[in-house]
Design a protein around this motif. Sequence first.
Motif, PDB file in Angstrom:
ATOM      1  N   ARG A 312       0.829  -1.160   0.056  1.00 28.42           N
ATOM      2  CA  ARG A 312      -0.120  -0.389   0.456  1.00 28.42           C
ATOM      3  C   ARG A 312       0.484   1.375   0.425  1.00 28.42           C
ATOM      4  O   ARG A 312       1.060   2.623  -0.468  1.00 28.42           O
ATOM      5  N   LEU A 313       1.862   1.303   0.537  1.00 29.53           N
ATOM      6  CA  LEU A 313       3.201   2.300   0.611  1.00 29.53           C
ATOM      7  C   LEU A 313       4.129   2.233  -0.453  1.00 29.53           C
ATOM      8  O   LEU A 313       3.554   3.888  -1.298  1.00 29.53           O
ATOM      9  N   ALA A 314       3.932   1.825  -1.420  1.00 26.08           N
ATOM     10  CA  ALA A 314       4.798   1.442  -2.768  1.00 26.08           C
ATOM     11  C   ALA A 314       3.696   2.158  -3.350  1.00 26.08           C
ATOM     12  O   ALA A 314       3.886   2.957  -4.732  1.00 26.08           O
ATOM     13  N   GLU A 315       2.409   1.535  -3.428  1.00 27.20           N
ATOM     14  CA  GLU A 315       1.590   2.683  -4.061  1.00 27.20           C
ATOM     15  C   GLU A 315       1.192   3.739  -4.033  1.00 27.20           C
ATOM     16  O   GLU A 315       0.799   4.402  -5.044  1.00 27.20           O
ATOM     17  N   GLU A 316       1.158   4.190  -3.204  1.00 24.73           N
ATOM     18  CA  GLU A 316       0.960   5.489  -2.131  1.00 24.73           C
ATOM     19  C   GLU A 316       1.513   6.295  -2.894  1.00 24.73           C
ATOM     20  O   GLU A 316       1.653   7.403  -3.547  1.00 24.73           O
ATOM     21  N   ALA A 324      -1.160  10.145   3.007  1.00 23.62           N
ATOM     22  CA  ALA A 324      -1.556  10.038   4.187  1.00 23.62           C
ATOM     23  C   ALA A 324      -1.600   8.551   5.047  1.00 23.62           C
ATOM     24  O   ALA A 324      -1.280   8.697   5.808  1.00 23.62           O
ATOM     25  N   TYR A 325      -1.022   7.450   4.167  1.00 34.89           N
ATOM     26  CA  TYR A 325      -0.920   6.127   4.922  1.00 34.89           C
ATOM     27  C   TYR A 325       0.389   6.527   5.497  1.00 34.89           C
ATOM     28  O   TYR A 325       0.873   5.621   6.450  1.00 34.89           O
ATOM     29  N   VAL A 326       1.731   6.865   4.401  1.00 31.63           N
ATOM     30  CA  VAL A 326       2.600   7.050   5.189  1.00 31.63           C
ATOM     31  C   VAL A 326       2.838   7.591   6.674  1.00 31.63           C
ATOM     32  O   VAL A 326       3.506   7.272   7.506  1.00 31.63           O
ATOM     33  N   SER A 327       2.123   8.912   6.347  1.00 32.07           N
ATOM     34  CA  SER A 327       1.997   9.473   8.126  1.00 32.07           C
ATOM     35  C   SER A 327       1.407   8.217   9.136  1.00 32.07           C
ATOM     36  O   SER A 327       1.742   8.112  10.299  1.00 32.07           O
ATOM     37  N   ALA A 328       0.631   8.135   8.874  1.00 30.14           N
ATOM     38  CA  ALA A 328      -0.356   6.247  10.099  1.00 30.14           C
ATOM     39  C   ALA A 328       0.850   5.389   9.851  1.00 30.14           C
ATOM     40  O   ALA A 328       0.622   5.136  11.103  1.00 30.14           O
ATOM     41  N   LEU A 426      11.846   3.768   0.055  1.00 25.67           N
ATOM     42  CA  LEU A 426      12.602   2.174   0.116  1.00 25.67           C
ATOM     43  C   LEU A 426      11.080   1.016  -0.491  1.00 25.67           C
ATOM     44  O   LEU A 426      11.111   0.563  -1.377  1.00 25.67           O
ATOM     45  N   ALA A 427       9.849   1.799  -0.226  1.00 27.19           N
ATOM     46  CA  ALA A 427       8.725   0.948  -0.220  1.00 27.19           C
ATOM     47  C   ALA A 427       8.834   0.926  -2.151  1.00 27.19           C
ATOM     48  O   ALA A 427       8.280  -0.248  -2.179  1.00 27.19           O
ATOM     49  N   ALA A 428       9.418   2.269  -3.095  1.00 27.06           N
ATOM     50  CA  ALA A 428       8.424   2.004  -3.839  1.00 27.06           C
ATOM     51  C   ALA A 428      10.128   1.245  -4.989  1.00 27.06           C
ATOM     52  O   ALA A 428       9.252   1.111  -5.945  1.00 27.06           O
ATOM     53  N   ARG A 429      11.282   1.084  -4.187  1.00 30.29           N
ATOM     54  CA  ARG A 429      12.147   0.641  -4.538  1.00 30.29           C
ATOM     55  C   ARG A 429      12.723  -0.690  -4.356  1.00 30.29           C
ATOM     56  O   ARG A 429      13.721  -0.839  -5.407  1.00 30.29           O
TER      57      ARG A 429
END
Length: 460
Positions: A312-316, A324-328, A426-429
Amino acid sequence: MPRRSYAYARVRYGPPVAPVRPALPLTGLPPGPRCAPLLQAALWNRRAQWLLGQCARRFGDTFTLRIAGQGTWVVISHPRDVETAFKADPEIARAGEGNRILEPLVGPHSVLVLDGRAHLRERRLMLPAFHGARMASYRELIAGIARAEIDRWPRGEPQRLRPRMQALTLEVILHAVLGVSDPARREELRRALRRLLAMGTDPRWGAVFVTLGSEHLERFGPFRRVRDPVDRLIYAEIAERRGEDRDGVDGDGRADIMSMLLSARHEDGSPMSDAELRDELVTLLVAGHETTANALAWAAERLARHPAMLARLAEEARAGGESAYVSAVVQETLRLRPVISIVQRVLAEPFSVAGYELPAGTVLVPALYLVNRRADVYPDPERFDPERFLGRPPGTYTWIPFGGGVRRCLGAAFAQFEMETVLHELAARAHIAPVRAGSEPVLRRAVTETPRHDAEVLIS
Ligand code: HEM
């Protein structure tokens, strides 16, 4: 009630910096374990969070610990009492006194060791550099450093991410706080700072600090050989920047924190002295590096065990814009795995809290570890669940990984922004998976709580 005297300690050992605080009589104080202060100190140094958890189960929200050499602690964890502590008059509830042990490292002007009016004077000068609105200006810098570091991480074999996060956060600090542009000086500083910052997590250095105190530490060769090269490089950088300012070269165009401090003015219009600047810069390095690196290591440790959250982080991150999600995720990591377990306020006068009238000399201890996992605030508190913060900002006195009141972490917005940016990259790579089953236990390194296996993961 008069301030406690440490005269006996002075006679025997000379003037100590971190005064040896004698334990107070327990009469009138909250209940607590009755075992010897030496044993309590040993437990605290090895398993602080376990000790806090056990005492909260046995004694409730408020209890007394007697930690050998560090006096009588009254630990509080009810949000109402934490609010009372954080709103207390800073001349009475003194955080600087609790941090005095750091003075040989951070210097006498450091915002960390000052109290009362002197503290507020320094803090006011530094606040604008850390204002939330300024954070966006660091986005590209932090993202660029994160991309370069993450792309260097070897794939397909177990890796410990804590040291890698330390390298990453050191690079961020070198650029964002000091803004050193000369590559040769940056390399020298990198090397000197690594040695200096390592002192903060090495228990042997912790013992040296406690045993010697600042008077003796000042004359202790091994300490000077670590600290002095950093001072020399920082003073050289300050002199050069002041020169640039005078010549009108580049001085105003920089976005780093040091430039902001160079142009900051006290209420009487005076600039910071060189010694003041040096002390605040070293303070930011010491307070901001290890904490953020460990918090990132914990985030990786948690996310590796929750692949859906990582996806979900990678998607965001790929969608851009939304955060919003990474802040949470960051808020939940800091709630469940706070890198610092407590903050301290040394009482200069009697103080009422939690139904007790505490005598002067007591160390009032808001236990952020306990507050952050209260079942009445966070249902199923041991569960890692970022969703609990989605659309619900954390409460001022129920989520306190950065402490609170006039001593709340100056770098809180910076640290959260840095963590968010790094986790998105990190999540994207990369994909990370745990190397061993089960969560990593907590290992206390000096004052920070770290993942025992340094957040060991398999990167692909
Ligand atoms: C996740 C990372 C971090 C955590 C968990 C953290 C936590 C804390 C805590 C618990 C305190 C004591 C607050 C109190 O006594 O109420 C503190 C103080 C402080 N922190 Fe942080 N911190 C982090 C990152 C940073 C960064 C990145 C910087 C600067 C670049 C920084 C600078 C400071 C300073 C200057 C203080 C002293 C504030 C004062 O006494 O007025 N911290 N931090």
